[in-house]
Structure formats: C-alpha cells, structure tokens
Design a protein around this motif. Structure first.
Motif, PDB file in Angstrom:
ATOM      1  N   ASP A 202       0.803  -1.224   0.000  1.00 22.28           N
ATOM      2  CA  ASP A 202       0.000   0.000   0.000  1.00 22.28           C
ATOM      3  C   ASP A 202       0.838   1.278   0.000  1.00 22.28           C
ATOM      4  OD1 ASP A 202      -2.107  -1.727   0.071  1.00 22.28           O
ATOM      5  OD2 ASP A 202      -2.495  -1.503   2.201  1.00 22.28           O
ATOM      6  N   GLY A 203       2.122   1.151  -0.238  1.00 21.88           N
ATOM      7  CA  GLY A 203       2.987   2.327  -0.294  1.00 21.88           C
ATOM      8  C   GLY A 203       3.907   2.408   0.919  1.00 21.88           C
ATOM      9  N   LEU A 204       5.109   2.951   0.700  1.00 19.63           N
ATOM     10  CA  LEU A 204       6.106   3.051   1.770  1.00 19.63           C
ATOM     11  C   LEU A 204       5.573   3.840   2.966  1.00 19.63           C
ATOM     12  CD1 LEU A 204       9.056   2.724   2.780  1.00 19.63           C
ATOM     13  CD2 LEU A 204       9.600   4.826   1.523  1.00 19.63           C
ATOM     14  N   GLY A 205       4.843   4.931   2.700  1.00 21.08           N
ATOM     15  CA  GLY A 205       4.345   5.753   3.803  1.00 21.08           C
ATOM     16  C   GLY A 205       3.373   4.988   4.684  1.00 21.08           C
ATOM     17  N   ARG A 206       2.345   4.428   4.077  1.00 18.34           N
ATOM     18  CA  ARG A 206       1.290   3.739   4.819  1.00 18.34           C
ATOM     19  C   ARG A 206       1.801   2.455   5.470  1.00 18.34           C
ATOM     20  NH1 ARG A 206      -4.241   4.631   4.666  1.00 18.34           N
ATOM     21  NH2 ARG A 206      -3.936   6.211   3.069  1.00 18.34           N
ATOM     22  N   ASP A 207       2.547   1.653   4.699  1.00 18.67           N
ATOM     23  CA  ASP A 207       3.065   0.404   5.273  1.00 18.67           C
ATOM     24  C   ASP A 207       4.183   0.682   6.280  1.00 18.67           C
ATOM     25  OD1 ASP A 207       1.336  -1.391   4.015  1.00 18.67           O
ATOM     26  OD2 ASP A 207       2.533  -1.415   2.183  1.00 18.67           O
ATOM     27  N   GLY A 208       4.956   1.759   6.047  1.00 23.48           N
ATOM     28  CA  GLY A 208       5.963   2.161   7.028  1.00 23.48           C
ATOM     29  C   GLY A 208       5.302   2.492   8.355  1.00 23.48           C
ATOM     30  N   ALA A 209       4.173   3.205   8.285  1.00 21.98           N
ATOM     31  CA  ALA A 209       3.444   3.555   9.514  1.00 21.98           C
ATOM     32  C   ALA A 209       2.914   2.299  10.209  1.00 21.98           C
ATOM     33  CB  ALA A 209       2.303   4.510   9.182  1.00 21.98           C
ATOM     34  N   ARG A 210       2.548   1.295   9.428  1.00 21.07           N
ATOM     35  CA  ARG A 210       2.025   0.045  10.022  1.00 21.07           C
ATOM     36  C   ARG A 210       3.104  -0.669  10.836  1.00 21.07           C
ATOM     37  NH1 ARG A 210      -1.208  -1.433   4.692  1.00 21.07           N
ATOM     38  NH2 ARG A 210      -3.199  -0.504   5.284  1.00 21.07           N
ATOM     39  N   ILE A 211       4.303  -0.782  10.241  1.00 24.82           N
ATOM     40  CA  ILE A 211       5.390  -1.494  10.925  1.00 24.82           C
ATOM     41  C   ILE A 211       5.851  -0.665  12.137  1.00 24.82           C
ATOM     42  CG2 ILE A 211       7.394  -0.641   9.590  1.00 24.82           C
ATOM     43  CD1 ILE A 211       8.384  -3.465   9.347  1.00 24.82           C
ATOM     44  N   ALA A 212       5.797   0.677  11.989  1.00 24.89           N
ATOM     45  CA  ALA A 212       6.184   1.561  13.093  1.00 24.89           C
ATOM     46  C   ALA A 212       5.215   1.402  14.262  1.00 24.89           C
ATOM     47  CB  ALA A 212       6.198   3.006  12.616  1.00 24.89           C
ATOM     48  N   LYS A 213       3.933   1.361  13.938  1.00 28.20           N
ATOM     49  CA  LYS A 213       2.904   1.241  14.966  1.00 28.20           C
ATOM     50  C   LYS A 213       2.988  -0.110  15.673  1.00 28.20           C
ATOM     51  CE  LYS A 213      -1.952   2.296  15.554  1.00 28.20           C
ATOM     52  NZ  LYS A 213      -3.255   2.215  14.916  1.00 28.20           N
ATOM     53  N   ALA A 214       3.193  -1.165  14.866  1.00 28.71           N
ATOM     54  CA  ALA A 214       3.297  -2.511  15.442  1.00 28.71           C
ATOM     55  C   ALA A 214       4.498  -2.608  16.383  1.00 28.71           C
ATOM     56  CB  ALA A 214       3.409  -3.549  14.322  1.00 28.71           C
ATOM     57  N   SER A 215       5.546  -1.818  16.107  1.00 31.21           N
ATOM     58  CA  SER A 215       6.786  -1.891  16.883  1.00 31.21           C
ATOM     59  C   SER A 215       6.878  -0.818  17.952  1.00 31.21           C
ATOM     60  CB  SER A 215       7.995  -1.748  15.941  1.00 31.21           C
ATOM     61  OG  SER A 215       8.018  -2.784  14.979  1.00 31.21           O
ATOM     62  N   GLY A 216       6.014   0.208  17.879  1.00 27.97           N
ATOM     63  CA  GLY A 216       6.088   1.310  18.838  1.00 27.97           C
ATOM     64  C   GLY A 216       7.321   2.174  18.667  1.00 27.97           C
ATOM     65  N   VAL A 217       7.711   2.406  17.418  1.00 29.69           N
ATOM     66  CA  VAL A 217       8.888   3.247  17.129  1.00 29.69           C
ATOM     67  C   VAL A 217       8.526   4.264  16.053  1.00 29.69           C
ATOM     68  CG1 VAL A 217      10.542   1.411  17.671  1.00 29.69           C
ATOM     69  CG2 VAL A 217       9.754   1.718  15.311  1.00 29.69           C
ATOM     70  N   ARG A 218       9.471   5.187  15.815  1.00 31.93           N
ATOM     71  CA  ARG A 218       9.318   6.200  14.773  1.00 31.93           C
ATOM     72  C   ARG A 218      10.273   5.860  13.641  1.00 31.93           C
ATOM     73  NH1 ARG A 218       6.163   9.763  14.501  1.00 31.93           N
ATOM     74  NH2 ARG A 218       6.368  11.562  13.146  1.00 31.93           N
ATOM     75  N   LEU A 219       9.764   5.760  12.417  1.00 30.43           N
ATOM     76  CA  LEU A 219      10.645   5.562  11.259  1.00 30.43           C
ATOM     77  C   LEU A 219      10.985   6.938  10.699  1.00 30.43           C
ATOM     78  CD1 LEU A 219       9.079   2.609   9.205  1.00 30.43           C
ATOM     79  CD2 LEU A 219      10.253   2.558  11.413  1.00 30.43           C
ATOM     80  N   VAL A 220      12.273   7.173  10.481  1.00 26.78           N
ATOM     81  CA  VAL A 220      12.717   8.441   9.894  1.00 26.78           C
ATOM     82  C   VAL A 220      13.449   8.111   8.591  1.00 26.78           C
ATOM     83  CG1 VAL A 220      14.041  10.549  10.231  1.00 26.78           C
ATOM     84  CG2 VAL A 220      12.942   9.444  12.194  1.00 26.78           C
ATOM     85  N   ILE A 221      12.791   8.457   7.483  1.00 25.68           N
ATOM     86  CA  ILE A 221      13.281   8.062   6.162  1.00 25.68           C
ATOM     87  C   ILE A 221      13.793   9.305   5.430  1.00 25.68           C
ATOM     88  CG2 ILE A 221      12.516   7.194   3.906  1.00 25.68           C
ATOM     89  CD1 ILE A 221      10.568   5.353   5.550  1.00 25.68           C
TER      90      ILE A 221
END
Ligand SMILES: [Mg+2]
Length: 292
Positions: A202-221
């Motif tokens: 579904d896109g790097l932004g949306r899927d990035g937010a999913r993995i971030a939420k599941a892990s409780g971290v912030r992704l900084v790309i």
C-alpha cells in the motif's frame, strides 16, 4: 469505512485470541497468521483478494491476472521470511466467462513456480467482474522463525529491496517477483539481527506507519535515499503509489547493508509513525499510500 478503520476493528475483535488458543502464535495484523503445528514447526497462512476493476483493469491478459492473484499472497509469505508450500484459490466468474480453464491453469503454473502448488479451490459464477481469492500456506524459517512487523527497535537501519513508485504505469503491479528468495536469505545470513519486515503493498508511507505502529517506534526516512522506479519523478510518488511488493526491512545497526537491499533511513524512539525528511522538512508519511 476506510480499510485502515476496518482492519483496526478486526484486530480489536481478535485481541487475546493468541493467548486463548495454544496453536495461534500470531493473529490478525501481520503479513500472515502464524500457527504452531503438531510437529512443532510454524505454519504461515495468508489470503488475498484480486478484484476486477480494482486490482487490474478490464482487458488485462488472463495470465497476468492469474499471476498477480497468486503473487500477492506469496509476497506475504516472503515478508515473514518464509517458504510458500501450497495454495488454494477461489474464483467468482462473470456469467459465460470463456477463460476459466486457462485462468486456473495459469494460477496453477505460477503457484508451482513459487513452490506452492494449487491443491484445491472453488468456483462460483455471478454478476460483475472476475474476482479471485488465493490462500497460501508456508513454513517459517526453521532457525529465525517468522519475521514479524513488531520487531523494529530504535537505532535499526531501514532498507528496501528495490525501486518504488509507478507500479501501475510500468505494469510492475502485474509482473512483480515476490521477494521469497531474498526474505529467506536475510533470515539465513542475519538471523536475530533481522528485526522486522513487511511487504510494501500500500505504499512506503502507509506500510511504514504500520510497521512503526506494530513496533512502537518512529521511522525516519531520508527522501533522497528512496529508490525510484524509472519515470517516477518525485519521492512522494515513490512513497505513495503502492503495489511495489518490495520488502521494507529493519536490521540491527552496526553491520553492512546486505546485498539486494538499499538503506533509506533509521528507526528512532518516539511517537509511533513514519516520517520522511526532505531537505530538513519532516513530513508525516502515514497517510501516503493506497487505502483500499
Ligand atoms: Mg503484506
């Protein structure tokens, strides 16, 4: 209702399921469900729909429709570092659909090609477009186990497995190669240093937010580091078009980036989310991407 809200609802309903069932290791909310088998191995299960008019346009060759239907589910197995083993398919055929034999032949072909022969299914007929549903079962990596979305840790290096964006225009969404080999190799070589994976549907932004939420971290790309498919002229399209089916991977820091991966950023402690930094400006990318 948006897909993200409906998924939240399904996840909430399923809370506690893994605790209540001795067989269920991972319930809804990851790329596959994970079940403990009688022999002790871990079974990966995933199912995806391919909807006419949504996931492919009218006039798409039958072979490519069949291929995409199987590949989407195989990609979910790849996202856990697993090995596809078998597949089941259902088809809702429009009335008087002339290509049913070819359709199942081609689904069987692609399923076998990716190591998961078609072992059963069901056919119905009804109004509207051709719709396909493919379930794939697979095995988790025997040493590493299933690579979940929830394993990202602050400090992790974030990588993707190929160029992003333009999947529709280029036809990539129909003929992509699920990253099964890569996912398995990363399990082989990195073991426990391979912290998390997701396939980018579904896109790097949306899927990035999913993995971030599941892990409780912030992704900084870093916007400049996002690899773009030929013809994709901005990082916004690369991060937001969807249907890339590349892997987004989080690796423990302090090692070389494995072959086949491109480094795009880091994970940090902080409110869960995915941000993309463009010339010093931080943009929340969580809403960038495809909502089904
Ligand atoms: Mg997935």
């Amino acid at each position: 209702m948006r897909e993200s809200e409906l998924l939240e609802h399904i996840y909430r309903r399923s809370e506690g399921l893994a605790d209540a069932s001795t067989d269920l290791v991972v319930g809804p909310g990851d790329d596959c469900a994970v079940l403990r088998q009688a022999g002790g191995g871990l079974l990966l299960l995933t199912v995806d729909q391919l909807l006419g008019g949504v996931h492919y346009k009218p006039g798409t060759p039958v072979d490519l429709i069949a291929r995409k239907a199987v590949a989407r589910s195989v990609s979910d197995i790849a996202a856990m570092g697993g090995t596809p083993r078998w597949a089941l398919a259902t088809a809702l055929l429009p009335g008087n659909y002339p290509h049913a034999d070819e359709l199942f032949d081609r689904m069987a072909h692609w399923a076998t090609r990716w190591g998961c022969p078609l072992i059963g299914g069901d056919i119905g007929s009804g109004p509207g477009e051709l719709h396909l549903t493919v379930t794939v079962g697979g095995e988790a990596h025997p040493e590493r186990g299933p690579v979940l979305r929830s394993g990202v840790k602050p400090g992790d290096v974030l990588c993707v497995s190929g160029p992003l964006g333009g999947a529709l225009e280029s036809g990539h969404h129909l003929d992509f190669e699920p990253r099964v080999e890569l996912g398995r190799r990363l399990c082989d070589t990195l073991g426990r240093n391979l912290h998390a994976m997701i396939d980018l549907s579904d896109g790097l932004g949306r899927d990035g937010a999913r993995i971030a939420k599941a892990s409780g971290v912030r992704l900084v790309i870093d916007a400049e580091k996002i690899p773009r498919r030929e013809g994709v002229d901005s990082w916004r399209n690369a991060a937001g078009d969807g249907e890339d089916y590349e892997l987004l991977v989080a690796i423990a820091p302090g090692r070389n980036v494995p072959e086949g991966l491109i480094e795009i950023g880091r994970a940090e402690a902080g409110p869960a989310g995915c941000e993309i930094v463009d010339s010093g400006e931080k943009i929340d990318a969580g809403e960038m991407g495809w909502d089904h």
